[in-house]
Scaffold this motif. Structure first.
Motif, PDB file in Angstrom:
ATOM      1  N   ASP A  38       0.811  -1.219   0.000  1.00  0.00           N
ATOM      2  CA  ASP A  38       0.000   0.000   0.000  1.00  0.00           C
ATOM      3  C   ASP A  38       0.845   1.271   0.000  1.00  0.00           C
ATOM      4  O   ASP A  38       0.364   2.334  -0.392  1.00  0.00           O
ATOM      5  CB  ASP A  38      -0.941   0.020   1.204  1.00  0.00           C
ATOM      6  CG  ASP A  38      -2.030  -1.039   1.102  1.00  0.00           C
ATOM      7  OD1 ASP A  38      -2.298  -1.508  -0.025  1.00  0.00           O
ATOM      8  OD2 ASP A  38      -2.603  -1.405   2.143  1.00  0.00           O
ATOM      9  N   ALA A  39       2.104   1.180   0.436  1.00  0.00           N
ATOM     10  CA  ALA A  39       2.984   2.361   0.478  1.00  0.00           C
ATOM     11  C   ALA A  39       3.435   2.773  -0.924  1.00  0.00           C
ATOM     12  O   ALA A  39       3.854   3.908  -1.129  1.00  0.00           O
ATOM     13  CB  ALA A  39       4.194   2.100   1.362  1.00  0.00           C
ATOM     14  N   GLY A  40       3.363   1.843  -1.908  1.00  0.00           N
ATOM     15  CA  GLY A  40       3.730   2.170  -3.286  1.00  0.00           C
ATOM     16  C   GLY A  40       4.870   1.326  -3.816  1.00  0.00           C
ATOM     17  O   GLY A  40       5.292   0.354  -3.180  1.00  0.00           O
ATOM     18  N   VAL A  41       5.358   1.714  -4.992  1.00  0.00           N
ATOM     19  CA  VAL A  41       6.446   0.990  -5.647  1.00  0.00           C
ATOM     20  C   VAL A  41       7.519   1.965  -6.118  1.00  0.00           C
ATOM     21  O   VAL A  41       7.252   3.148  -6.322  1.00  0.00           O
ATOM     22  CB  VAL A  41       5.959   0.161  -6.864  1.00  0.00           C
ATOM     23  CG1 VAL A  41       4.929  -0.863  -6.461  1.00  0.00           C
ATOM     24  CG2 VAL A  41       5.429   1.056  -7.961  1.00  0.00           C
ATOM     25  N   ILE A  42       8.720   1.445  -6.258  1.00  0.00           N
ATOM     26  CA  ILE A  42       9.822   2.170  -6.893  1.00  0.00           C
ATOM     27  C   ILE A  42      10.341   1.259  -7.993  1.00  0.00           C
ATOM     28  O   ILE A  42      10.717   0.114  -7.732  1.00  0.00           O
ATOM     29  CB  ILE A  42      10.946   2.518  -5.895  1.00  0.00           C
ATOM     30  CG1 ILE A  42      10.412   3.419  -4.780  1.00  0.00           C
ATOM     31  CG2 ILE A  42      12.107   3.205  -6.628  1.00  0.00           C
ATOM     32  CD1 ILE A  42      11.410   3.695  -3.668  1.00  0.00           C
ATOM     33  N   PHE A  43      10.315   1.768  -9.226  1.00  0.00           N
ATOM     34  CA  PHE A  43      10.696   0.993 -10.398  1.00  0.00           C
ATOM     35  C   PHE A  43      11.996   1.544 -10.971  1.00  0.00           C
ATOM     36  O   PHE A  43      12.105   2.738 -11.241  1.00  0.00           O
ATOM     37  CB  PHE A  43       9.581   1.064 -11.457  1.00  0.00           C
ATOM     38  CG  PHE A  43       9.875   0.288 -12.704  1.00  0.00           C
ATOM     39  CD1 PHE A  43       9.699  -1.083 -12.747  1.00  0.00           C
ATOM     40  CD2 PHE A  43      10.325   0.938 -13.848  1.00  0.00           C
ATOM     41  CE1 PHE A  43       9.967  -1.806 -13.905  1.00  0.00           C
ATOM     42  CE2 PHE A  43      10.593   0.228 -15.009  1.00  0.00           C
ATOM     43  CZ  PHE A  43      10.409  -1.150 -15.033  1.00  0.00           C
ATOM     44  N   ILE A  44      12.993   0.673 -11.122  1.00  0.00           N
ATOM     45  CA  ILE A  44      14.278   1.051 -11.709  1.00  0.00           C
ATOM     46  C   ILE A  44      14.383   0.397 -13.080  1.00  0.00           C
ATOM     47  O   ILE A  44      14.309  -0.833 -13.183  1.00  0.00           O
ATOM     48  CB  ILE A  44      15.468   0.588 -10.843  1.00  0.00           C
ATOM     49  CG1 ILE A  44      15.371   1.158  -9.437  1.00  0.00           C
ATOM     50  CG2 ILE A  44      16.794   0.967 -11.499  1.00  0.00           C
ATOM     51  CD1 ILE A  44      16.373   0.567  -8.453  1.00  0.00           C
ATOM     52  N   ASP A  45      14.536   1.221 -14.112  1.00  0.00           N
ATOM     53  CA  ASP A  45      14.742   0.687 -15.455  1.00  0.00           C
ATOM     54  C   ASP A  45      16.229   0.758 -15.765  1.00  0.00           C
ATOM     55  O   ASP A  45      16.743   1.780 -16.211  1.00  0.00           O
ATOM     56  CB  ASP A  45      13.927   1.459 -16.493  1.00  0.00           C
ATOM     57  CG  ASP A  45      13.987   0.816 -17.877  1.00  0.00           C
ATOM     58  OD1 ASP A  45      14.860  -0.065 -18.092  1.00  0.00           O
ATOM     59  OD2 ASP A  45      13.162   1.177 -18.727  1.00  0.00           O
ATOM     60  N   PRO A  58      19.806   7.014 -20.314  1.00  0.00           N
ATOM     61  CA  PRO A  58      20.300   6.648 -18.976  1.00  0.00           C
ATOM     62  C   PRO A  58      19.242   5.870 -18.199  1.00  0.00           C
ATOM     63  O   PRO A  58      18.073   5.862 -18.572  1.00  0.00           O
ATOM     64  CB  PRO A  58      20.558   8.015 -18.336  1.00  0.00           C
ATOM     65  CG  PRO A  58      19.575   8.938 -18.978  1.00  0.00           C
ATOM     66  CD  PRO A  58      19.436   8.433 -20.404  1.00  0.00           C
ATOM     67  N   ASN A  59      19.659   5.233 -17.101  1.00  0.00           N
ATOM     68  CA  ASN A  59      18.721   4.507 -16.243  1.00  0.00           C
ATOM     69  C   ASN A  59      17.686   5.480 -15.705  1.00  0.00           C
ATOM     70  O   ASN A  59      17.971   6.662 -15.518  1.00  0.00           O
ATOM     71  CB  ASN A  59      19.454   3.868 -15.065  1.00  0.00           C
ATOM     72  CG  ASN A  59      20.372   2.725 -15.465  1.00  0.00           C
ATOM     73  OD1 ASN A  59      21.058   2.181 -14.627  1.00  0.00           O
ATOM     74  ND2 ASN A  59      20.422   2.345 -16.725  1.00  0.00           N
ATOM     75  N   THR A  60      16.471   4.971 -15.467  1.00  0.00           N
ATOM     76  CA  THR A  60      15.408   5.808 -14.912  1.00  0.00           C
ATOM     77  C   THR A  60      14.852   5.174 -13.656  1.00  0.00           C
ATOM     78  O   THR A  60      14.896   3.952 -13.483  1.00  0.00           O
ATOM     79  CB  THR A  60      14.265   6.033 -15.921  1.00  0.00           C
ATOM     80  OG1 THR A  60      13.702   4.762 -16.274  1.00  0.00           O
ATOM     81  CG2 THR A  60      14.759   6.743 -17.174  1.00  0.00           C
ATOM     82  N   VAL A  61      14.330   6.026 -12.775  1.00  0.00           N
ATOM     83  CA  VAL A  61      13.690   5.582 -11.544  1.00  0.00           C
ATOM     84  C   VAL A  61      12.352   6.300 -11.453  1.00  0.00           C
ATOM     85  O   VAL A  61      12.287   7.514 -11.635  1.00  0.00           O
ATOM     86  CB  VAL A  61      14.555   5.911 -10.303  1.00  0.00           C
ATOM     87  CG1 VAL A  61      13.853   5.493  -9.018  1.00  0.00           C
ATOM     88  CG2 VAL A  61      15.921   5.245 -10.402  1.00  0.00           C
ATOM     89  N   SER A  62      11.282   5.531 -11.189  1.00  0.00           N
ATOM     90  CA  SER A  62       9.959   6.125 -11.105  1.00  0.00           C
ATOM     91  C   SER A  62       9.124   5.378 -10.072  1.00  0.00           C
ATOM     92  O   SER A  62       9.591   4.410  -9.474  1.00  0.00           O
ATOM     93  CB  SER A  62       9.254   6.064 -12.464  1.00  0.00           C
ATOM     94  OG  SER A  62       8.939   4.713 -12.789  1.00  0.00           O
ATOM     95  N   ASN A  63       7.904   5.833  -9.894  1.00  0.00           N
ATOM     96  CA  ASN A  63       6.962   5.144  -9.011  1.00  0.00           C
ATOM     97  C   ASN A  63       5.888   4.424  -9.828  1.00  0.00           C
ATOM     98  O   ASN A  63       4.806   4.122  -9.330  1.00  0.00           O
ATOM     99  CB  ASN A  63       6.330   6.125  -8.025  1.00  0.00           C
ATOM    100  CG  ASN A  63       7.345   6.720  -7.090  1.00  0.00           C
ATOM    101  OD1 ASN A  63       7.595   7.908  -7.127  1.00  0.00           O
ATOM    102  ND2 ASN A  63       7.956   5.902  -6.255  1.00  0.00           N
TER     103      ASN A  63
END
Length: 98
Positions: free
Chosen positions: A30-37, A42-47
């Motif tokens: 429930d707190a969410g996600v962190i996605f690393i591509d 360049p590499n990306t980080v998102s929710n």
């Protein structure tokens, strides 16, 4: 530490190329996600809740403890605080980010 702060910290550590060569998702329920591509340049980080090569399930508090250096990823895994689904090799590369 909030999800936003944890995401920012991971973005700093990942930089342009974390050497993952894969996608990885921290799933904190429930707190969410962190996605690393790690495949993007360049590499990306998102929710974004995207499919990943490796998904690491843990509580946000445990992720924050790992980012602060108070909890080693190996210890979190061995104690059941961290669950890995998918490519374990990607999860092993996680140690260098923490």
């Amino acid at each position: 530490m909030s999800l936003e702060k944890a995401t920012d910290t991971i973005k700093e550590r990942v930089g342009d190329d974390a050497g993952l060569g894969a996608t990885l998702k921290f799933d904190m329920g429930d707190a969410g996600v962190i996605f690393i591509d790690g495949k993007a340049t360049p590499n990306t980080v998102s929710n974004d809740n995207n499919d990943a090569d490796c998904t690491v399930g843990l509580a946000l508090d445990d992720l924050n403890a790992m980012l602060a250096g108070d909890l080693a990823p190996t210890n979190a895994f061995m104690s059941g605080k961290l669950k890995v689904e998918g490519d374990m090799g990607v999860a092993m590369k996680l140690q260098s980010l923490m």
